[in-house]
Each structure stands twice: as C-alpha cells, then as structure tokens.
Design a protein around this motif. Structure first.
Motif, mmCIF file in Angstrom:
data_model
loop_
_atom_site.group_PDB
_atom_site.id
_atom_site.type_symbol
_atom_site.label_atom_id
_atom_site.label_comp_id
_atom_site.label_asym_id
_atom_site.label_seq_id
_atom_site.Cartn_x
_atom_site.Cartn_y
_atom_site.Cartn_z
ATOM 1 N N LEU A 64 0.894 -1.414 0.013
ATOM 2 C CA LEU A 64 0.122 0.235 -0.131
ATOM 3 C C LEU A 64 0.990 1.381 0.052
ATOM 4 O O LEU A 64 0.567 2.393 -0.524
ATOM 5 C CB LEU A 64 -0.991 -0.059 1.107
ATOM 6 C CG LEU A 64 -2.022 -1.105 1.124
ATOM 7 C CD1 LEU A 64 -3.148 -0.759 2.275
ATOM 8 C CD2 LEU A 64 -2.933 -0.901 -0.006
ATOM 9 N N ARG A 68 0.856 4.401 -2.815
ATOM 10 C CA ARG A 68 0.579 5.767 -2.244
ATOM 11 C C ARG A 68 1.680 6.455 -3.038
ATOM 12 O O ARG A 68 1.656 7.577 -3.599
ATOM 13 C CB ARG A 68 0.610 5.991 -0.761
ATOM 14 C CG ARG A 68 -0.334 5.492 0.066
ATOM 15 C CD ARG A 68 -0.432 6.005 1.528
ATOM 16 N NE ARG A 68 0.807 5.428 2.093
ATOM 17 C CZ ARG A 68 0.820 4.309 2.817
ATOM 18 N NH1 ARG A 68 -0.408 3.857 3.094
ATOM 19 N NH2 ARG A 68 1.846 3.943 3.592
ATOM 20 N N ARG A 71 0.960 7.107 -6.730
ATOM 21 C CA ARG A 71 -0.086 7.958 -6.744
ATOM 22 C C ARG A 71 0.656 9.353 -6.744
ATOM 23 O O ARG A 71 0.356 10.281 -7.429
ATOM 24 C CB ARG A 71 -1.289 7.810 -5.931
ATOM 25 C CG ARG A 71 -2.031 6.593 -5.952
ATOM 26 C CD ARG A 71 -2.476 6.405 -7.333
ATOM 27 N NE ARG A 71 -3.443 5.257 -7.540
ATOM 28 C CZ ARG A 71 -3.125 4.202 -8.242
ATOM 29 N NH1 ARG A 71 -2.190 4.358 -9.425
ATOM 30 N NH2 ARG A 71 -3.730 3.120 -8.459
ATOM 31 N N ALA A 93 -7.976 0.292 3.873
ATOM 32 C CA ALA A 93 -7.206 1.207 3.273
ATOM 33 C C ALA A 93 -6.660 0.917 1.898
ATOM 34 O O ALA A 93 -6.437 1.928 1.151
ATOM 35 C CB ALA A 93 -5.641 0.710 4.165
ATOM 36 N N ARG A 96 -9.605 2.382 -0.029
ATOM 37 C CA ARG A 96 -9.389 3.971 0.270
ATOM 38 C C ARG A 96 -8.379 4.760 -0.940
ATOM 39 O O ARG A 96 -8.253 5.728 -1.223
ATOM 40 C CB ARG A 96 -9.246 4.505 1.570
ATOM 41 C CG ARG A 96 -10.285 4.241 2.172
ATOM 42 C CD ARG A 96 -10.324 4.602 3.690
ATOM 43 N NE ARG A 96 -11.401 4.761 4.667
ATOM 44 C CZ ARG A 96 -11.500 4.772 5.842
ATOM 45 N NH1 ARG A 96 -10.343 4.803 6.477
ATOM 46 N NH2 ARG A 96 -12.688 4.794 6.675
ATOM 47 N N GLN A 97 -7.087 3.556 -1.117
ATOM 48 C CA GLN A 97 -6.265 3.991 -2.081
ATOM 49 C C GLN A 97 -6.433 3.687 -3.432
ATOM 50 O O GLN A 97 -5.470 3.891 -4.292
ATOM 51 C CB GLN A 97 -5.030 3.502 -1.341
ATOM 52 C CG GLN A 97 -4.584 4.152 -0.032
ATOM 53 C CD GLN A 97 -3.246 3.697 0.386
ATOM 54 O OE1 GLN A 97 -2.453 3.290 -0.321
ATOM 55 N NE2 GLN A 97 -3.250 3.336 1.856
#
Length: 226
Positions: A64, A68, A71, A93, A96-97
């Motif tokens: 994850l 992040r 992105r 999580a 949401r990502q």
C-alpha cells in the motif's frame, strides 16, 4: 494486450502468478518485482503497464505504501492487491487508495482468472468514454464483479485445500502425498485426497518416480510448472 506488472516478495510465487496471468487471453506480463523499490523502478521504466498485481508484505515497504508513492508520482496505473493480508484495516486502506480488486492468498488459477477477466470487462466498458447515465454507471461498477472460485466437493475443507495448494505452489520439486502431509500437518490420506482433486481439476500434474523395486511413487507438481 493488457500489460501487467507482478509484484511479490517470493520469487517462486511471482513466477506462478506471472504464469497464471499469461494463461488468461488478452493479458501479458511486462515485468516482475520482488520489493517496493523494484516495483517503483518498474513502474517508472515501464510506462505502458496497465495493471499491477501488488503484494502487501514486501521486505522494504508495504504494497500500500508503494501504491501511495505511485499516486504521489502521478502514476494512475490500476492495482489489484494479491496478498495474504486479510485484516479489515488493510482491506479498507486498499479500497481508500483505489485498489480495484483484492485477492487473498492462497488462491488457485480460477480465482486470479476471475479477477483479471472482471478487470478486462471494466476496461471494455470504459472504452466508449463520454457521459454515463445511471444504468451505464451501474454497468461500470458491475464490471468489477467476479465470481468466486468453484465450490469444493462435499466433504472437502477450503482451509485444507488452501494448505495443500500453497504447499505445491511453494515447492521447487514434485511432492508425494507423504511430503505434503508433513508440510501441512494433515494425514497422508487427506493429502492424497486433495492432491487427486487438484489433479482432476487441472491445477496439479501427476508424475511417477520409479525406484529399484515395487510400485512407482506418485508425486505431484503445480500445473504451471508442469
């Protein structure tokens, strides 16, 4: 072709997952990575990658965290999490990502194939562009729906099936029922029953090892290495 980057810290598992991807029509493996740094390097080096199969437990950072950073760097590459992490906080999580799908290890080819085929349906649905009425929006979100793996025959445990399957995937050489039993903690008879099921469904291949005398020993290898 949909270009895929496979990220997994275990090189054997990465090879198996890559072989799975190559078996699905319309998909091609563009590269593999075995830690977070390699994954980010590959994303930068392979700008035409459409999809990342992302493990969460990487040696230098979490999957994850890689998403992040992707992105943050402006990479909007689609992500499907393929991981043993099954705690709700990690799943939440990932949602949401922006992870499109979440596949929990261990799994068989059918499980990953369903996710990939659902992703391909989504891509086809989005190709038209333009504006979308509610019905079209529903089709877009519905395109991600993927059927679960086929139900096991009566009397078979999903947990035991997963243990035997993962033992075969992790093995470098063909294994006998006794060796599977020792690695999983089940009885030899139980291991034999599940190995025969994997063979019947095409996920494992039976090989014979001949000794000096007596009947040949039955040994099994995961189908993608057959």
């Amino acid at each position: 072709m949909i270009e895929v980057l496979v990220v997994d810290d275990d090189t054997r598992v990465a090879r198996v997952n890559a072989a799975y991807v190559e078996k699905v029509p319309g998909f091609h493996v563009a590269g593999e990575a075995h830690n977070a740094a390699e994954a980010l390097q590959q994303v930068e080096r392979l700008p035409h990658v459409d999809l990342v199969l992302m493990d969460h437990y990487l040696p230098d950072e979490t999957g994850l965290a890689v998403v992040r950073e992707m992105r943050r760097r402006g990479h909007q590459t689609d992500v499907i999490m393929v991981t043993a992490a099954r705690d709700v906080s990690t799943v939440q999580a990932a949602m949401r990502q922006g992870a499109l799908q979440y596949l929990v290890k261990p799994f068989a080819f059918a499980g990953l194939r369903a996710k990939l085929e659902a992703y391909a349906r989504l891509r086809r649905t989005l190709d038209g562009g333009g504006e979308a009425e509610q019905a079209e929006v529903d089709r877009i979100f519905g395109a991600l729906s993927a059927p679960s793996e086929p139900a096991l025959p009566k009397g078979h445990s999903p947990t035991t099936a997963a243990l035997v399957r993962q033992a075969l995937i992790n093995a470098e050489d063909p294994l006998s029922a006794q060796e599977i039993a020792e690695r999983t903690g089940v009885s030899r008879q139980t291991a034999q029953r599940y190995l025969k099921l994997l063979e019947r469904t095409g996920r494992a291949r039976l090989t014979l090892k001949y000794g000096d005398a007596g009947r040949p020993e039955h040994r099994y290898v995961w189908a993608t290495r057959a």
